[in-house]
Design an enzyme around this catalytic site. Sequence first.
Site, PDB file in Angstrom:
ATOM      1  N   LYS A 214      -8.221  -4.231   1.770  1.00 37.87           N
ATOM      2  CA  LYS A 214      -8.108  -5.221   0.701  1.00 37.87           C
ATOM      3  C   LYS A 214      -8.695  -6.558   1.150  1.00 37.87           C
ATOM      4  O   LYS A 214      -9.524  -7.152   0.450  1.00 37.87           O
ATOM      5  CB  LYS A 214      -6.628  -5.391   0.347  1.00 37.87           C
ATOM      6  CG  LYS A 214      -6.364  -6.131  -0.938  1.00 37.87           C
ATOM      7  CD  LYS A 214      -4.853  -6.317  -1.159  1.00 37.87           C
ATOM      8  CE  LYS A 214      -4.169  -5.019  -1.510  1.00 37.87           C
ATOM      9  NZ  LYS A 214      -2.697  -5.119  -1.520  1.00 37.87           N
TER      10      LYS A 214
ATOM     11  N   ARG B 112      -0.169 -10.631   0.308  1.00 38.19           N
ATOM     12  CA  ARG B 112      -0.445  -9.225   0.015  1.00 38.19           C
ATOM     13  C   ARG B 112      -0.666  -8.384   1.267  1.00 38.19           C
ATOM     14  O   ARG B 112      -1.358  -8.796   2.188  1.00 38.19           O
ATOM     15  CB  ARG B 112      -1.698  -9.113  -0.863  1.00 38.19           C
ATOM     16  CG  ARG B 112      -1.743 -10.107  -1.975  1.00 38.19           C
ATOM     17  CD  ARG B 112      -3.077 -10.111  -2.703  1.00 38.19           C
ATOM     18  NE  ARG B 112      -3.341  -8.890  -3.426  1.00 38.19           N
ATOM     19  CZ  ARG B 112      -4.482  -8.635  -4.059  1.00 38.19           C
ATOM     20  NH1 ARG B 112      -5.478  -9.510  -4.007  1.00 38.19           N
ATOM     21  NH2 ARG B 112      -4.636  -7.501  -4.710  1.00 38.19           N
TER      22      ARG B 112
ATOM     23  N   GLY C 230       0.714   1.270  -3.053  1.00 39.11           N
ATOM     24  CA  GLY C 230       2.119   1.059  -3.366  1.00 39.11           C
ATOM     25  C   GLY C 230       3.090   1.297  -2.221  1.00 39.11           C
ATOM     26  O   GLY C 230       4.288   1.175  -2.391  1.00 39.11           O
TER      27      GLY C 230
ATOM     28  N   MET D  31       3.231  -0.339   0.747  1.00 32.21           N
ATOM     29  CA  MET D  31       3.669  -1.562   1.417  1.00 32.21           C
ATOM     30  C   MET D  31       3.912  -2.620   0.354  1.00 32.21           C
ATOM     31  O   MET D  31       3.748  -2.373  -0.824  1.00 32.21           O
ATOM     32  CB  MET D  31       2.632  -1.996   2.431  1.00 32.21           C
ATOM     33  CG  MET D  31       2.555  -1.047   3.605  1.00 32.21           C
ATOM     34  SD  MET D  31       1.433  -1.638   4.860  1.00 32.21           S
ATOM     35  CE  MET D  31      -0.122  -1.572   4.011  1.00 32.21           C
TER      36      MET D  31
ATOM     37  N   ARG E 167     -11.801  -1.480  -4.446  1.00 35.79           N
ATOM     38  CA  ARG E 167     -11.788  -0.471  -3.389  1.00 35.79           C
ATOM     39  C   ARG E 167     -12.413   0.797  -3.945  1.00 35.79           C
ATOM     40  O   ARG E 167     -12.531   0.954  -5.155  1.00 35.79           O
ATOM     41  CB  ARG E 167     -10.359  -0.200  -2.914  1.00 35.79           C
ATOM     42  CG  ARG E 167      -9.490   0.401  -3.996  1.00 35.79           C
ATOM     43  CD  ARG E 167      -8.103   0.718  -3.481  1.00 35.79           C
ATOM     44  NE  ARG E 167      -7.255   1.141  -4.577  1.00 35.79           N
ATOM     45  CZ  ARG E 167      -5.963   0.886  -4.691  1.00 35.79           C
ATOM     46  NH1 ARG E 167      -5.354   0.178  -3.777  1.00 35.79           N
ATOM     47  NH2 ARG E 167      -5.271   1.326  -5.705  1.00 35.79           N
TER      48      ARG E 167
ATOM     49  N   HIS F  78       1.585   4.257 -11.422  1.00 40.07           N
ATOM     50  CA  HIS F  78       1.831   4.801 -10.086  1.00 40.07           C
ATOM     51  C   HIS F  78       1.760   6.332 -10.083  1.00 40.07           C
ATOM     52  O   HIS F  78       1.063   6.943  -9.269  1.00 40.07           O
ATOM     53  CB  HIS F  78       3.209   4.319  -9.614  1.00 40.07           C
ATOM     54  CG  HIS F  78       3.585   4.818  -8.249  1.00 40.07           C
ATOM     55  ND1 HIS F  78       4.290   5.982  -8.060  1.00 40.07           N
ATOM     56  CD2 HIS F  78       3.330   4.327  -7.014  1.00 40.07           C
ATOM     57  CE1 HIS F  78       4.468   6.178  -6.764  1.00 40.07           C
ATOM     58  NE2 HIS F  78       3.896   5.188  -6.110  1.00 40.07           N
TER      59      HIS F  78
ATOM     60  N   SER G 181     -14.338  37.711  18.408  1.00 40.95           N
ATOM     61  CA  SER G 181     -13.824  36.904  17.310  1.00 40.95           C
ATOM     62  C   SER G 181     -12.530  36.267  17.801  1.00 40.95           C
ATOM     63  O   SER G 181     -11.606  36.965  18.233  1.00 40.95           O
ATOM     64  CB  SER G 181     -13.562  37.775  16.085  1.00 40.95           C
ATOM     65  OG  SER G 181     -13.044  36.964  15.050  1.00 40.95           O
TER      66      SER G 181
ATOM     67  N   CYS H 116     -11.528  33.768  13.510  1.00 31.96           N
ATOM     68  CA  CYS H 116     -10.951  34.325  12.296  1.00 31.96           C
ATOM     69  C   CYS H 116      -9.483  33.969  12.094  1.00 31.96           C
ATOM     70  O   CYS H 116      -8.757  34.707  11.489  1.00 31.96           O
ATOM     71  CB  CYS H 116     -11.140  35.839  12.258  1.00 31.96           C
ATOM     72  SG  CYS H 116     -10.212  36.683  13.544  1.00 31.96           S
TER      73      CYS H 116
ATOM     74  N   TYR I 245     -19.977  31.831  13.420  1.00 36.79           N
ATOM     75  CA  TYR I 245     -19.348  31.782  12.107  1.00 36.79           C
ATOM     76  C   TYR I 245     -17.857  31.478  12.211  1.00 36.79           C
ATOM     77  O   TYR I 245     -17.266  31.598  13.288  1.00 36.79           O
ATOM     78  CB  TYR I 245     -19.554  33.098  11.343  1.00 36.79           C
ATOM     79  CG  TYR I 245     -18.835  34.304  11.918  1.00 36.79           C
ATOM     80  CD1 TYR I 245     -17.504  34.564  11.577  1.00 36.79           C
ATOM     81  CD2 TYR I 245     -19.477  35.178  12.792  1.00 36.79           C
ATOM     82  CE1 TYR I 245     -16.844  35.661  12.108  1.00 36.79           C
ATOM     83  CE2 TYR I 245     -18.828  36.278  13.317  1.00 36.79           C
ATOM     84  CZ  TYR I 245     -17.493  36.514  12.978  1.00 36.79           C
ATOM     85  OH  TYR I 245     -16.841  37.591  13.504  1.00 36.79           O
TER      86      TYR I 245
HETATM   87  P1  ADP Z   1      -0.953  -3.228  -4.306  1.00 33.87           P
HETATM   88  O1  ADP Z   1      -1.627  -2.913  -3.032  1.00 33.87           O
HETATM   89  O2  ADP Z   1       0.383  -2.608  -4.454  1.00 33.87           O
HETATM   90  O3  ADP Z   1      -1.860  -3.045  -5.486  1.00 33.87           O
HETATM   91  P2  ADP Z   1      -1.573  -6.013  -4.464  1.00 33.87           P
HETATM   92  O4  ADP Z   1      -1.513  -6.851  -3.256  1.00 33.87           O
HETATM   93  O5  ADP Z   1      -2.920  -5.573  -4.851  1.00 33.87           O
HETATM   94  O6  ADP Z   1      -0.612  -4.776  -4.245  1.00 33.87           O
HETATM   95  O7  ADP Z   1      -0.908  -6.837  -5.618  1.00 33.87           O
HETATM   96  C1  ADP Z   1      -0.067  -6.361  -6.625  1.00 33.87           C
HETATM   97  C2  ADP Z   1      -0.533  -6.850  -7.966  1.00 33.87           C
HETATM   98  O8  ADP Z   1      -0.543  -8.288  -8.011  1.00 33.87           O
HETATM   99  C3  ADP Z   1      -1.927  -6.432  -8.319  1.00 33.87           C
HETATM  100  O9  ADP Z   1      -1.976  -6.084  -9.668  1.00 33.87           O
HETATM  101  C4  ADP Z   1      -2.760  -7.641  -8.056  1.00 33.87           C
HETATM  102  O10 ADP Z   1      -3.896  -7.686  -8.849  1.00 33.87           O
HETATM  103  C5  ADP Z   1      -1.800  -8.772  -8.404  1.00 33.87           C
HETATM  104  N1  ADP Z   1      -2.143  -9.969  -7.633  1.00 33.87           N
HETATM  105  C6  ADP Z   1      -2.280 -10.063  -6.303  1.00 33.87           C
HETATM  106  N2  ADP Z   1      -2.643 -11.300  -5.929  1.00 33.87           N
HETATM  107  C7  ADP Z   1      -2.737 -12.017  -7.059  1.00 33.87           C
HETATM  108  C8  ADP Z   1      -3.114 -13.364  -7.336  1.00 33.87           C
HETATM  109  N3  ADP Z   1      -3.452 -14.211  -6.374  1.00 33.87           N
HETATM  110  N4  ADP Z   1      -3.096 -13.764  -8.615  1.00 33.87           N
HETATM  111  C9  ADP Z   1      -2.740 -12.896  -9.606  1.00 33.87           C
HETATM  112  N5  ADP Z   1      -2.399 -11.639  -9.408  1.00 33.87           N
HETATM  113  C10 ADP Z   1      -2.403 -11.176  -8.156  1.00 33.87           C
HETATM  114 MG    MG Z   2      -3.663  -3.672  -5.467  1.00 29.65          MG
END
Ligand code: ADP
Ligand code: MG
Length: 903
Positions: A25, A95, A104, A106, A344, A463, A788, A856, A876
């Site tokens: 990220k 983040r 989701g 962490m 990503r 999710h 084999s 095998c 193989y």
């Molecule tokens: P995850 O890895 O669980 O997606 P994120 O770190 O990407 O967690 O963030 C969770 C949510 O919060 C995402 O939808 C992201 O776009 C939003 N978000 C993160 N940082 C900001 C920010 N600076 N302003 C607005 N929304 C944010």
């Molecule tokens: Mg995210």
Amino acid sequence: MTTTTGFVYRFRDGNAGMRDLLGGKGANLCEMARLGLPIPPGFVVSTDGFREFARLDQRLPDGLWQEVQEALKEVEEAAGKRFGDRDNPLLVSVRSGSKFSMPGMMDTILNLGLNDETVEGLAKAANDRRFALDTYRRFIQLFAKVALHVDADADADAKRFEAVLNEARAKAGAASDADLSEADLEGVIRQFKEIASTGTEPFPTDTRDQLRIAIRAVFESWTSARAIDYRNHEHISHDLGTAVSIMAMVFGNTGPRSGTGVCFTRNPSTGERALFGEYLLNAQGEDVVSGSRTPKPISELKSEMPAPYDDLVGHAKNLENHFRDAQDIEFTIEDGRLFILQTRSGKRTAMADVRTAVEMVAEGLISRDEALLRVPANKLSHLLSPRFDDESKERAQKAGRLLGKGLNASPGAATGVVAIDGDDAERYGKSAILVRAETSADDMPAILKAGAVLTSRGGSTSHAAVVTRGLGKPAVVGLSTIHVDTQRGEFSVDGTVLKTGDAISIDGFTGEVFSGTIDTIPADISSNDNLRQLLEWADAARRLEIRANADTPGDAARARSFGAHGIGLCRTEHMFFQEERLLHIREVLMGTRSEDAEAADGTYEKALKSLEEYQTSDFRGILEAMDGLPVVIRLLDAPLHEFLPPIEGLIEDLAIAHATNKPEAEVREAEDLLEAARSLAETNPMLGHRGSRLGITKSDIYEMQVRAIFRATKELIDAGKDPQPEIMLPLVMGEAEVKSLKAGLTELAKGLGEDLGRPARIRFGTMIEVPRAALAAGAIAPHVDFFSFGSNDLTQMTFGFSRDDAEEKFLREYVETGILSRNPFATIDEKGVGRLIEIAVKEGRKGNASLELGLCGEHGGDPLSVDFCHRVGLDYVSCSAPRVAVARLAAAQAAIGQTERDV
Ligand code: ADP
Ligand code: MG
Ligand code: MG
């Protein structure tokens, strides 16, 4: 001011290549900032910082906090706001993000920097107090959960924040949080603060304390139970650690000209090249993913907000071209202005993987080799997930069993039983269809266990949808007509109630949900043109041949249709297990050849003859299905006691026979059977009287099998076919054993070979599955045409593990505690078993230059093991029919010189 020697990197100082240090990220945020995309200002605390934090026993290194404060100053300047300011406060998000995406798993904290004073500043600056209060309640809720562990492990029904919100909505008659008034929100905040005060430490009002605690909490989320579970499942190293991205907040919750969403540059289910995604107006990011409100399809944004939509389309295209892969993009619109918050490589189904890779080659975006490396070989097995039989489905429909139609979030058809919670999922395992209102990271263990997922809320980027697509499990989401009652362990739809354990079927291709079961049929991969194309490229790139393990003509035909080039292992054991054959084999085991050579019609001889008839037709069927391709037939390997009933039962039978005054003949029969079972019983059958040891001491069985192979071959040749049988001896331990067996069998073969009517000789080889045979390979090789590697037994005997016992009793703990890095029965243990193979390859080839080498075991369908086989120079690998496509791709990836990352 741009020193990057420490733990903190400004966005402008990083790039996409720095995933190890900045997390996926963070690295991509840096890359996007460099590309000039609209990214809020920010910086990344590196994984070096995490490692130092871990080394200091969960304490932030001093220098780190210093650096964070300096970097924060620059963010303040860029944003034109000050952190903790009473008039115009800067809020940030904190983040998580590691090298490999763990969606989701962490934690992330949003809207950080609010307290009773700054919230009023935010209200003033935005000229919107309702928005400021909504933001504050979000912050308290998320911070308390993530950093103060409030309700972190509570069941869905026991989550107190959600309960307060539900009540507030009900009281105000509001359809969603976005409809709560200022006064409603003030009440919510009051109650939230009370709940937050029950956390592991007091709620910090000082914004710098908030930031420090948040960084610590995000670091700690790397070692949460669910994150550890996920990494174990995905084979991601626990040492990588997480980075922390800190960036200025932008707000999607300022009103109807704001919003937030997620979009994929290509459809993550099918791979179709079209913008795909969802958004919500007047909301923040978490709202879309959590499924708490059902979002709208991205196409509607075009008419609702044309300018930001056009921007989004343009950026999405640029990002895809830049990263040369389909992207999964998070965005937020604040008062009509678009911001990109994350990009990503999109998590997608195997079907989408294949289509994207093949189409990107056609688009000139990637090369063929890249396309081959793009698709994780293991994932191809997902493509074999079955679909519903049309007729069976129609019957269900006619019977009124269709419960409704939700979103077809993850393809595949599943028939199973209702499971409402994690315990049910554990109990029913793969047959569980997990039914929930929505899922979150907490449900991950249950999702991993279940076979499929159904939810009542959430869209195709919720999710449940994202996770199941990655795992290749069918899912239907957002079936809003169902009501899930977790307390009672049931769900209802229009008056129909389905309880835990009731049969249910879901169609992830169409979104349909049925009560009861529906027949499934195997997937037809031959109709997938993209897959055929990719595998053709794979075939051109690989050096290893791929054969299949198949024991029946049906399996052989299926393997062939998947592209197997022959059979590497045809086991003959099970062929004896049918009722009428068992009688004959028992006869042979219990009897002996008549003394009088003339008496060719004794019961023993007759039984042997009958077995030969059966085997001849078995072999004919398989050789015919693989016409023109090699078929390695392994002579009988099973310990003999397997052909007799368990001793306890026989003792009982005998007692009953006596007690009920059965005729003498029957009593004698029961006695004979018991005696035979006793004489064949072994203390340790795995290391006992089986394989070639049987061939030596009870040569009639092997001779019968060889005769049957020759006869089948002859019959096929006479019918104008081209059978290619190869005879394989199991479980040999050395040269003398092979020579002795071979002498007998070739003598026999000589007589039979002339009958074949063609000069070709039937090839003869051995399995290498006893460590001694691997070490004696140089001496064995001159006597055989091929080796084999029976990697399953070789693993058992090299480790001294009995597989069943090990997997049941201790292997899991060995892997979880890192004593073993992987299950050696799934992936070749290169250090031990692999070394034996290397020795056998080298010395075997020295002893016989034309020796053919294959493997095998089940390992033949495991990409990492295939890579190993390629590297040691085997000719193989042979795997189960459904893994053939996996092996073809894995062999190509090995040849291209890289293995997929640990998937
Ligand atoms: P995850 O890895 O669980 O997606 P994120 O770190 O990407 O967690 O963030 C969770 C949510 O919060 C995402 O939808 C992201 O776009 C939003 N978000 C993160 N940082 C900001 C920010 N600076 N302003 C607005 N929304 C944010
Ligand atoms: Mg995210
Ligand atoms: Mg074996």
